[in-house]
Each structure stands twice: as structure tokens, then as C-alpha cells.
Design an enzyme around this catalytic site. Structure first.
Site, mmCIF file in Angstrom:
data_model
loop_
_atom_site.group_PDB
_atom_site.id
_atom_site.type_symbol
_atom_site.label_atom_id
_atom_site.label_comp_id
_atom_site.label_asym_id
_atom_site.label_seq_id
_atom_site.Cartn_x
_atom_site.Cartn_y
_atom_site.Cartn_z
ATOM 1 N N VAL B 16 109.062 40.897 69.572
ATOM 2 C CA VAL B 16 109.480 41.945 70.506
ATOM 3 C C VAL B 16 110.820 41.593 71.152
ATOM 4 O O VAL B 16 111.722 42.432 71.257
ATOM 5 C CB VAL B 16 108.399 42.181 71.582
ATOM 6 N N GLY B 135 102.015 49.763 72.068
ATOM 7 C CA GLY B 135 103.381 49.612 71.556
ATOM 8 C C GLY B 135 104.288 50.757 71.941
ATOM 9 O O GLY B 135 104.536 50.990 73.128
ATOM 10 N N ASP B 202 91.875 41.603 73.042
ATOM 11 C CA ASP B 202 93.163 42.288 73.186
ATOM 12 C C ASP B 202 92.954 43.757 73.583
ATOM 13 O O ASP B 202 93.584 44.261 74.516
ATOM 14 C CB ASP B 202 93.931 42.184 71.854
ATOM 15 N N LYS B 206 93.875 45.890 77.171
ATOM 16 C CA LYS B 206 94.589 47.174 77.219
ATOM 17 C C LYS B 206 93.779 48.255 77.925
ATOM 18 O O LYS B 206 94.314 49.010 78.745
ATOM 19 C CB LYS B 206 94.956 47.601 75.800
ATOM 20 N N GLY B 303 104.540 46.025 66.466
ATOM 21 C CA GLY B 303 105.751 45.930 65.657
ATOM 22 C C GLY B 303 106.985 45.836 66.522
ATOM 23 O O GLY B 303 107.007 46.298 67.663
#
Lengths: 429, 429
Positions: B16, B135, B202, B206, B303
Site C-alpha cells: 500500500v 480497500g 481480519d 473490519k 491490492g
């Protein structure tokens, strides 16, 4: 986070205005940025009209301009509608008086957005219009704020719930456009004058706004290519389904080196595609960026609840004291809108011809297409009862629109072709 | 809209961080709110590690805390990761020094969000974390800003791309969890230690963040009920498909009068449902509000490109000088997180038992369920080659989780039941 109270003037008390008053009445604690929002003035065409909310205790203004400029108004909310007339006058008056404006008026922003943005930025006040596009789905905020860390290439979606409802009903019930429209009008899903919706103009207003936000160009409603759903026949819905497609009114904006192409037209989407799956009055949108790839968002595009929620979110944004350009860039830095000639755009198409039931017709049609350079992808001939001729329907590979149009014109001139050919584009999403 | 230059300090130069440097390098004109963003300092574990961007001209800091507090840093971007250690120390140091913080660190925000929000608000600086969830899909902004004009009831979605990729590959290739995981690790789609992803932790980070934003309560990671996909067998994927479902790792947060239930567990979604249709590494989310109805959003959840774009959008937001609470409400006004006992929640379920192939077994199983008050919706018995017993699989009507668990325990004790029963929930979306 100030604890101050913001006095809200609301002009226009139709579905959305009443929904906003209802929301603020139900949520006296509405203070997402610390401050509180209290309605301190209303204006509408008729004071006495029956409404789902009680306005008898609210100061009344006959003239929305007076409400917009009242010293008692901190934020002016314009829900009158219409690209000109009182809505425009009141919004301009509010901005000139240095007051933040929240509006749900897509026509106003699509047709006069650049000049209003310049005025708002000169006065240093926000001009927000989340409710103008996709109702409660935050498409405007997504494009203007959340996706600035990318370069958007294209946007495409279903932006008019009335059209989507009509197309869904036509397919589900097998009834013709005019019948479904009449029902929709009776049920309140369509306006008495449905032109803005079924003619594609409402969707064009919305995609014009999104294009300006996405590409940093001045909104240019005049440059939009617009075709509605009023010419869609049940036969095409059925034949498209036989070929694995569903007909949707798709609004799209594509950026290329040459400029921007903004279009609204009926499009065939593959049955399994998210746009084909978005039925009824739903709105749905794809946003494609260089880095982000594709984002899809879907939700109710209209209605008192969702649209009033979008207006309330804009009011909250005003209360955060954010300073941000109205569109993607400051009004002075917006690129002039450079339209792209649609005849040069490439795409696949659906064609339907009504032909005489005699030997050699298919050969003549396919030869004409081949000579013009149009390559056939699939072909379907299906007998239809009580018809004067036989419909043949085909899909093409990608072809320039000018080439396709010329080929269709030549086929229309063949002696065996009985009726005006029908051309629908296949969505490029 | 100030024309000032914001000096950005970036700690953490993995995927990132490198993506962000690449973006800002490609877009020197990045000025969505007037100001410009220029990277003026970087920090990472290794200075010499090979990276897709050249950092040789950028001031280097061995210690992220020094970068966070440097007088040359206007905005601190934390991309180190981890709920504690250097990430937390550097974020706290930046906030204490009165510097805005942008982070992609879901663990940090889920586990320490309330105290960090209080610190940020006390110092009057923004703490933004769009890249922590989904993302490039602006889920955080949607819930925190765009949907404040509503009362959100529930959120549910696919928030971990690695799990979604593994489940999609298992179904598509017919390979077992462990094989697909090894491949995903080789291809870089899964970490060397995959626990955070496949264990559901994970996704739990979130959904904990989204729940706090949606319901105005302090984030409480400890209260999340978490079950990963590491126990999912290929047989269940196949049997679920036979019943018309696809198994997805669904993270959900539901608000009721009793409190909030935050869960992550494998769930069956009907094949035609948008969540079932979101394949590969996609993320997808439903948000349901009192007025707005249901909004669905889908896109790439990870990504370099998408996540860096989200970080850049947060940097743009800092440049707008917005003053807004870190979560939905000011830190001091956040409700304490009141967890709901999951055993009281109602839902449909999928059950699989491996039983001896002998008469009376189905009767014994179905009688046990009936006695416990569990009503069967569908039932499937299918011979499986090379198996010691016969799998029977069924779905139930809605039932309280405590009732279901008791029934399953009783069935597990039946002499004809050969193996631990498998229980999967059917998504309530």
C-alpha cells in the site's frame, strides 16, 4: 465540532421535503458533526395542501427567494425542482447571500452546475446535491470525495427507477409499454407527464452530473445523447431474453483522449450481469477507475425515505465546515466539456428486422451486413403468431456506430424488409 | 480552498505504501481540495529492501515515531500495520503532536479506536481510515458520512478477499482447503501465516469498525463472535450447492433493542444472491437502514491500487479541513458497546451428519430435531463414494441458536452418528 444550531429553510414540500421534515422531527438529536439542525422556515406552492407532516408551527414564506435570503436561514434546502424559475432564483439568491445550499435538483445542477459552482466557490459556501442522483445511494459523495485518489475511466448504470420499474414489469407480466406506464401512473410510480423519466432526460441529468464529478469537466447536459424507453416493444424484451439478455435503460459516461461521451439509451445486459439483476425501481451503478478497478453500488434511487436521508447527509456535511470544490475541481479549473462523436464509438448491437417469409431474405440481410463490414455474432429467427412477417433478430460483434447505422439503413431499403429495423446497443460493461 | 502544500510522512512501505508513493508520483497535480500533497519523509523496517518505487531522494526515518512528530510532517500516514507496537506508538505520537493521521490499519482502529478517537478529537485533528475496510470501496465514508441521515439496522458482507478467493477456488476446482491455501500463498494472495485471514480475524476487525460507525457505539473487537473458514470441507461446498447455496465468509453487525451482535462466520447465501455472486477476491457489503432500505456495494477489497487510492482520498479529506467525529458520534458520546448473547439470535441453519447406512437413522435424527423444536426446511441424503458412512444434510427453518446447538449435541450422541455434526448458518440477508 461546534454545538451551534443551524437554522434550515426548506423550499418545496413534496415527497422529499415532507420526508426531510419527518426525519428531522423524529431525530431531534441529529447532530452528526456536533451542531444541530432545526427547520426554521418553509416555502411551497400551496400552504394548505394536505401533507404527511404538520407545518402549522413553522414560519411560512410565499416566496422561496425570501426564505433563501432570510436572516433566519443558515442553510437553504431547495426541493422545488426544475432547471429554471423559482428553484434557480432561490438557489442563486441563497448563494449570493453567502448561505450554504443543499438541493435534490438534478435538472438545475446538470444544466447550470458550472455557473452555480463558480458562484458558490466565489462566496466560499458549499453547494451540495447528493439527493440529485440515485436517491439514498451516495453516488455523488463516492465520485466526488471517495474516488479522488484515482482516475475514473467510465461510469455506467441504471439511474431512473421509473424506467427500470416499467421494463421489469413489461418482462414479468408480458404487457406493453403503454399499459404498464398507465398502471405505474395510477400507482404513483410515474408522473402524470412521464416524459422526463421515460424519455431518458432524468437519467441524462444524473449522468451529466456524475460525469462532471468523475472527469473534472463542466457539466454539459446539452452534449448528452439521449434515447428513452418509449419505443421499447415487448417483442424486443422477449427476443433479447431468448438471446440471454435483459433490456435496461443504461446511462453511461466514458472518458477517452478525445473527450467525454455521455449517453442514455436502452441497452442489452447479459442476464447474469449485476445491471440485469437490478430489477424493479432499483438504481445501480458501475464506476471504473485506473487503479481501483470496478466498483458496483445498488440501492433505492427514489422515495421519501432514501432521498430525504441524502438531503440530511448533505446538511450534516455543511455542518462539518468542509471546504471542497463543488465538482471534482475548483469551478475555474474544470475542463470545458469536449464531447466525443458517438458515431465513432465502437460497440456490439442487437438488430431486429421484420421480413417477408420468403426464400433468400436471410441471405440478403446477412450479405448486406457483411458488405458493410458488420460481423454477426448470433442469429435468431422465430415465428410469431398473428404477425404479418417474420422477425429476425441478430447480435453483432463490436462495430463502429456509423458503420452499423449505414448498414441498417441499407437493410431498411431491401424490398423484403417490412418495417423500420430496430437497433439496440449491447451494454459495454 | 487553500493552495498550501501538505507535507506527507509515510510510515510503512509495503504494497500500500509503495502504491501511494507511485500514485502521488504519477499525479503531481493531485489537489482535490486546492492544496497539494508532497511526500517529505518515509519510514519502514528496511531501507534497502527492493521496492517498485524509488525512495532514494526521500528523507528516511528509522523510527516511525520520529517521522510522526517531525516538524516537516503535516499529515502522518501509518501503513505499518499491527494493533500495537510501532504503529500504535507512531499514531499516538502524531495525534499528540496535533497532526492529522491517515491509516489503513484495521487492527489498530478495531482494538484501540475509541481511545484514539478521543485523543484525535481532543487535539482537534482528523483520524481517517478508509483503507482499513474494503480497500478501494468507500465503505467507511458511506457509513460515517453518507448514511448519517438514517438509522442503520444491519450491515453484512464479504470483507476478506483471501477467504473469498479460497472458497471460490475450492468450488471451482474441487480441491480441498489446504491445497487451495498453499496455492494462494505461492501466488501471494495469502500471507505466509494465514491465520488473520482464514481464521476470520481480519474480517472481524473490519466489521467491528463498521459497526462502530453505523451504530454510534465504541468499537469492541473483543465482543465479536469469530469463526473462520479453515474447517470448511469441500463436501459442504458441494452439498450446499446441491441445495442452491454458496458458502461465503460473512461478517455481520446487527442492532436491536438489546444491543449489537457482531459476528463473522461461514454462511450459506442463495446462489442468486449478490453475496453469492461476488466471487474471487471481491468484497461486497449490504447496508440496511430504516429509511434508506438496502444499499449494496461491491469492489476489490485489497491490492496496491485500490488501497492506495483510499489512502489518497483520506489525504484529500484532511486537506478539506473537515471537522467531524472519528466515528459516527463524538468519542465522548459513543454508546458503550452492549453485546447481544448470540445464543438468543434466530436464524436458519445447514446441518450435516455422517451416519451409518442402516434403517431408522433418518427417523432418529428427524425425531431428535422435532423434539428439540427444530423444524426441517429441506432434506438431502446423497451417497458419497469411498465414505465410511452416509452424509445426510438438511436445512432448518428459523430457530434460536441455543435450541439448535442443544439439538445438534443430542444428535451427536446418537449411536448411528459417526462423526462430529457440521453446522453452518444460512445468511439472513
Amino acid at each position: 465540532m461546534s454545538g451551534r444550531t443551524y437554522r434550515i429553510g426548506v423550499a418545496g414540500l413534496g415527497t422529499v421535503g415532507a420526508g426531510l421534515l419527518k426525519f428531522l422531527g423524529e431525530r431531534p438529536d441529529f447532530a452528526p458533526a456536533g451542531g444541530r439542525a432545526v427547520v426554521t422556515g418553509v416555502s411551497a406552492r400551496s400552504r394548505s395542501r394536505k401533507r404527511p407532516v404538520d407545518i402549522s408551527n413553522l414560519p411560512w414564506f410565499d416566496d422561496p427567494v425570501a426564505l433563501a435570503t432570510s436572516p433566519e436561514t443558515d442553510i437553504f434546502v431547495e426541493l422545488v425542482g426544475g432547471s429554471d424559475g423559482p428553484a434557480k432564483a432561490a438557489v442563486e439568491a441563497a448563494l449570493n447571500a453567502g448561505k450554504p445550499v443543499v438541493t435534490a435538483n438534478k435538472a438545475l445542477i446538470a444544466e447550470h452546475g458550472a455557473e452555480l459552482a463558480a458562484l458558490a466557490e466565489a462566496k466560499g459556501v458549499p453547494l451540495l446535491f447528493e439527493a440529485a442522483v440515485m436517491g439514498g445511494v451516495p453516488a455523488v459523495k463516492m465520485v466526488r470525495e471517495a474516488l479522488v485518489g484515482d482516475d475514473i475511466r467510465s461510469i455506467a448504470g441504471i439511474l431512473n427507477g421509473t424506467c427500470n420499474y416499467i421494463l421489469t414489469e413489461m418482462e414479468a407480466t408480458g404487457r406493453a409499454f403503454s399499459e404498464v406506464l398507465s398502471d405505474a401512473q395510477r400507482l404513483g410510480y410515474a408522473e402524470a407527464d412521464p416524459t422526463m423519466d421515460v424519455g431518458g432526460f432524468d437519467a441524462a441529468h444524473k449522468i451529466t452530473i456524475l460525469a462532471a464529478l468523475a472527469f473534472g469537466c463542466a457539466p454539459s447536459y446539452a452534449a448528452a445523447e439521449i434515447e428513452g424507453i418509449d419505443q421499447i416493444e415487448l417483442l424486443d424484451i422477449k427476443l433479447a431474453r431468448d438471446l440471454g439478455y435483459r433490456i435496461k435503460l443504461v446511462a453511461s459516461a466514458d472518458r477517452s483522449e478525445d473527450g467525454v461521451l455521455v449517453r442514455v439509451h436502452p441497452s442489452l445486459a447479459p442476464m447474469s450481469h449485476p445491471l440485469a439483476q437490478a430489477g424493479g425501481a432499483l438504481n445501480a451503478l458501475f464506476i471504473e477507475g485506473e487503479r481501483i478497478g470496478r466498483i458496483f453500488v445498488q440501492g433505492p434511487g427514489a422515495g421519501a425515505g432514501p432521498t430525504a436521508a441524502a438531503v440530511a447527509a448533505d446538511i450534516a456535511d455543511v455542518m462539518t465546515n468542509t471546504v471542497r470544490p463543488v465538482f471534482q475541481k475548483p469551478a475555474g479549473a474544470l475542463a470545458p466539456f469536449t464531447p466525443v462523436d458517438p458515431s465513432r464509438s465502437m460497440g456490439r448491437a442487437y438488430l431486429r428486422f421484420l421480413v417477408k417469409d420468403e426464400p433468400g431474405v436471410i441471405a440478403a440481410v446477412s450479405e448486406t451486413l457483411a458488405e458493410a463490414g458488420v460481423s454477426i455474432e448470433s442469429f435468431l429467427q422465430k415465428p410469431v403468431e398473428n404477425a404479418d412477417g417474420v422477425p429476425i433478430v441478430l447480435t453483432t460483434h463490436a462495430v463502429a456506430e456509423s458503420v452499423l447505422n449505414a448498414a441498417v439503413e441499407r437493410i431498411a431499403g431491401l424490398p423484403a424488409v417490412l418495417d423500420r429495423p430496430r437497433l439496440l446497443r449491447i451494454a459495454r460493461i
